[in-house]
Design an enzyme around this catalytic site. Structure first.
Site, short mmCIF file in Angstrom:
data_model
loop_
_atom_site.label_atom_id
_atom_site.label_comp_id
_atom_site.label_asym_id
_atom_site.label_seq_id
_atom_site.Cartn_x
_atom_site.Cartn_y
_atom_site.Cartn_z
N CYS A 29 89.95 69.14 6.04
CA CYS A 29 88.75 68.91 6.96
C CYS A 29 88.80 67.95 8.09
O CYS A 29 89.96 67.52 8.05
CB CYS A 29 87.33 68.96 6.24
SG CYS A 29 87.42 67.22 5.42
N CYS A 32 89.74 64.63 6.86
CA CYS A 32 91.16 64.28 6.50
C CYS A 32 91.85 63.80 7.53
O CYS A 32 92.69 62.74 7.67
CB CYS A 32 91.88 65.50 5.92
SG CYS A 32 90.95 66.19 4.54
N ASP A 512 97.58 68.81 49.82
CA ASP A 512 98.38 68.29 50.66
C ASP A 512 98.95 69.66 51.56
O ASP A 512 98.97 70.68 51.20
CB ASP A 512 99.76 67.74 49.84
CG ASP A 512 101.00 67.44 50.86
OD1 ASP A 512 100.80 66.61 51.84
OD2 ASP A 512 102.14 67.78 50.59
N ASP A 711 103.17 68.64 45.94
CA ASP A 711 104.44 69.08 45.40
C ASP A 711 105.50 68.06 45.50
O ASP A 711 106.71 68.42 45.00
CB ASP A 711 104.80 70.50 45.99
CG ASP A 711 105.10 70.39 47.52
OD1 ASP A 711 104.99 69.37 48.00
OD2 ASP A 711 106.03 71.14 48.00
N ASP A 715 103.79 62.87 47.05
CA ASP A 715 102.70 63.00 46.44
C ASP A 715 102.23 62.30 45.11
O ASP A 715 101.16 62.31 44.66
CB ASP A 715 102.49 64.49 46.40
CG ASP A 715 102.45 65.29 47.59
OD1 ASP A 715 102.23 64.50 48.66
OD2 ASP A 715 103.05 66.30 47.63
#
Length: 827
Positions: A29, A32, A512, A711, A715
């Site tokens: 559970c 735990c 961008d 990318d 950036d």
């Protein structure tokens, strides 16, 4: 398309060094999981420990040198649980004679290896005990092979670890199913006899019920009692504690009433027994756990599907022959032959031939991609038409496919902030339920109606049984598991539940321009000379200078000059200013090339070029200013085509109520032209590469929750500054490392898809948490008998156990509905 998700092998190892995933055994559970988390967090050097009850894994992040897997394994065992380990046995080569010291030195710094032993019998072998997921058997065998001690793993052994987790889950499900069926068959006559209200009574009926119930409780329900004892030994309580106390109370009372009926002579009748309650409770809870195991196994299907993409063998060129070998034998620089219809076994570069490759299983892009010499290919994708030869660049854990598996697995191990409330409640849930159950027994026994002991016992058992912390523990992680797996199948890698939750709150997406909104491959469109300069001479001098530059615009200018047959002049000196421009001495001329700010620094007003640049900017073109020998010489116009999907992607974000901004180093007029074509709401123009993060901070200062999509290397700071960083997968490793979401295809439409999935996932999590909380808030008082004074209703422990069993199943089933999520559906 091959996405660079990894650095070098050494870098990858270093990145992995501070985070491990441990497969934990014995959790029943959420309580735990919380207990293990607390113990792991106490280990010196551990930064964070997250235990996922749904996946059965513990994610441990620690400072370099601040701990090791063996320490974490001992810590989990100290908490009363176990970590799944496996043993790899490899025969040693006949000529090899490693000592025990040699083997210990070889694996001393290998994360995940717990012990090494050497069998010096008739056929010497080495046994390596390791933690799966942390250490890979193929990699361990490769380490021995590199030293000449043993051969690499064969195909069957190399694939064993990939299926071991799934096999273990299936074995666990089968064991639960077997116990449930046997318990059900034994419980049915017990229930029928008990519910007949004396119609089926006969001499010795209680002994028959005892004989039928005992194997149900002692054998089928043994894990409840062993789990409760384990928790008690470690001064804790969990789900097993509640079930063991409830079942044990009903069964124990009934045994005493059967064996020693004279103890209850004061009742004036035979004492009641509750064998049916004990037997049926165990049966229904086993049913619930069986259904839960089946459902949670389905939530992890995404990883199994990804692992299934891995080819088992590869055909390698060896001299004039082509030899088929297990995938574990493939090494970098090998040349692999791929025939039509086959899976590409590993990452590499096409060196011979051409074909169309289906990359949909990695990128989510349905159309095949043409591949020619020099193009990268990704392992796990399918060659459709032609045949080609691939030079291997990455193998094993370094391949794109394995990195995706790692990212998805780590994502499923990270908690969403919304789970904190459930964790807090789970931390004190079991002790609170125990107190409520004891209080219920005391009240019913003290002031309840006759028979007081019967009512007190039934309500005590009902409260213990109906309480369900499991539903709380499963509410968030199961939804995150299904969602991240669903996203991965579409080429969207989300790094965790925290990223899923933050995406839901975003109200501004910053894009961008170059490489994100546009194709990222600019081309020269116009050469506009001024004064006495000719177009050919202007282009020759500009291209000669730009040939030394690494900027994409410079490459476009050089490519245009070569395409027009314009000769380049020798460069006498060259100096570059990042984000501004370049200056060079060429063929006796001083050449300046750059933007308006660069020319203004050199005391040349950009307004001199304005008539030409304004016209170019209105067309969405970027004007590069050129000055020769201290006076304006003209302008070069460069255009970067807008991606075909950009406008539709922006419209999709608008439909979701999200505004879109663009950040670019271009002049404002050029930026506005692109924004107008695509439908962007806000622009930040003239931003230098190093200032993008500052632009993000400016938007955040306005109270916006910002997602940045980019990318490139420049950036990365902006991606890290944003509330959510989204990296286009065709970009650089640095950008991907700094991001929260990685898109495996260069389609901005995937951003809107990630938003839709995030919103649907958060809605599912809230539904799960609402049900889990409401179930317990309403169920426990009803089980305690709060309705009895008003309506005479008292909840049977059997009904309580059925409700408890179905509560977890309903939460998991609701999460599984995310598997049918439609990417274009409205949220």
């Amino acid at each position: 398309m091959q996405t660079d998700l990894v650095h070098t092998s050494e870098d990858a190892a270093q990145a992995e060094a501070d985070r491990v995933m441990l497969p934990v055994e014995g959790m029943e559970c959420a309580a735990c999981a919380m207990r293990i988390e607390r113990q792991l967090a106490k280990v010196p050097g551990v930064r964070e420990a997250v235990v996922n009850y749904a996946t059965g894994e513990a994610a441990v992040a620690y400072e370099p040198g601040g701990g090791d897997v063996a320490t974490f394994v001992r810590t989990v065992e100290k908490a009363g649980f176990g970590v799944r380990t496996e043993t790899l046995a490899l025969p040693l080569r006949e000529a090899a004679a490693p000592t025990m010291q040699d083997l210990e030195n070889l694996f001393a710094r290998t994360n995940g290896v717990l012990s090494v032993s050497l069998d010096e019998g008739e056929r010497p072998s080495v046994q390596i005990t390791y933690v799966p997921v942390v250490a890979e058997p193929a990699a361990l065998a490769r380490m021995l092979a590199e030293r000449g001690y043993a051969d690499p793993l064969d195909e069957a052994a190399a694939g064993a670890e990939r299926s071991s987790i799934q096999k273990e889950r299936e074995a666990h499900y089968r064991a639960l199913k077997r116990r449930f069926i046997i318990a059900g068959l034994l419980s049915l006559p017990v229930l029928v006899i008990s519910m007949a209200h004396g119609a089926l009574d006969f001499a010795g009926v209680h002994w028959v019920l005892l004989a039928l119930t005992t194997p149900v409780v002692v054998w089928a329900g043994r894990t409840f009692f062993t789990g409760a004892w384990r928790a008690f030994r470690h001064h804790a309580a969990d789900m097993n504690t509640l079930v063991a106390l409830g079942v044990g109370s009903a069964y124990g009372y009934s045994v005493v009433a059967t064996v020693f009926p004279h103890w209850f002579a004061a009742l004036g009748r035979a004492p009641d027994v509750y064998f049916e309650a004990a037997a049926v409770i165990v049966t229904l809870i086993l049913m619930g756990r069986m259904l839960e195991a089946r459902a949670t196994g389905q939530t992890g299907a995404a990883i199994e599907k990804l692992l299934g993409l891995q080819a088992r063998t590869a055909r390698i060129q060896r001299g004039m022959q082509v030899v088929e070998v297990p995938i574990s034998h493939v090494q970098p620089a090998d040349r692999v032959v791929v025939r039509p219809g086959e899976k590409i076994p590993v990452d590499g570069i096409v060196v011979e031939g051409a074909s169309a490759v289906d990359e949909s299983m990695i990128t989510g892009e349905p159309l095949p991609v043409d591949k020619h010499e020099g193009d990268p290919v990704t392992g796990g994708t399918i060659n459709r038409t032609g045949a080609f030869v691939v030079e291997v660049t990455r193998v094993g854990a370094d391949t794109t496919l394995q990195q995706i598996v790692r990212l998805v697995r780590e994502a499923q191990g990270r908690k969403a902030p919304i789970q904190r409330l459930a964790d807090t409640v789970a931390g004190f849930f079991v002790p609170a339920v125990l107190l409520v159950a004891i209080a219920t027994f005391v009240v019913w026994f003290d002031v309840g109606p006759d028979p007081r002991l019967t009512h007190a016992l039934l309500t005590f058992v009902s409260v213990l049984i109906i309480a369900c912390p499991c539903a709380l523990g499963l509410a968030t992680p199961t939804a995150i598991m299904v969602a991240t797996g669903k996203a991965a199948s579409r080429g969207i890698l989300v790094k965790g539940g925290d990223a899923v939750e933050r995406l839901r709150a975003v109200d501004l997406v910053v894009l961008d321009k170059t490489g994100t909104i546009t194709e990222g491959t600019p081309r020269l469109t116009d050469v506009v000379p001024t004064g006495d300069w000719s177009e050919a001479l202007l282009l020759s001098l500009a291209a000669s200078a730009e040939a030394r530059s690494e900027h994409p615009i410079g490459a476009a200018v050089v490519a245009a000059a070569e395409g027009r047959g314009v000769a380049l002049a020798p460069v006498e000196s060259f100096h570059s200013r990042t984000g501004l421009g370049i200056e060079a001495r060429i063929d006796g001329h001083d050449v300046l090339i750059g933007n308006a700010a660069f020319l203004r620094e050199r005391s040349m007003p950009p307004e001199t070029w304005q008539p030409a640049t304004d016209a170019l900017a209105e067309q969405g073109k970027t004007a590069v200013l050129v000055a020769i020998d201290g006076r304006p010489a003209g302008a070069l116009a460069v255009a970067d085509a807008v991606r075909p999907t950009s406008k539709a992607a922006v419209e999709a974000l608008h439909a979701l109520g999200v505004e879109v901004a663009m950040v670019t180093g271009d002049a404002e007029a050029t930026a506005r032209a692109v924004a107008r074509d695509v439908g962007i709401d806000h622009i930040a123009a003239g931003v230098l590469p190093g200032d993008k993060a500052e632009a993000i901070r400016a938007f955040q200062a306005q109270g916006r929750v910002v997602a940045m999509v980019g990318d490139g290397i420049n950036d990365a700071p902006a991606l890290a500054q944003a509330d959510v960083g989204v990296a286009i997968g065709t970009g650089t490793d640095v950008a991907i490392e700094a991001s929260d979401v990685t898109l495996m295809r260069d389609d901005l439409g995937a951003v809107a898809e990630a938003f839709r999935l995030s919103r649907r996932t958060l809605r599912t999590i809230k539904q799960n948490l609402f049900f889990a909380f409401v179930y317990n808030v309403i169920g426990i008082p009803i089980a305690a008998g709060v309705l009895y004074p008003f309506f005479g209703i008292l909840l049977s422990p059997i009904i309580a156990s059925g409700a408890m069993a179905l509560s977890s199943v309903s939460v998991v089933s609701n999460s599984l509905r995310l598997r049918s999520f439609r990417w274009r559906e409205k949220i």
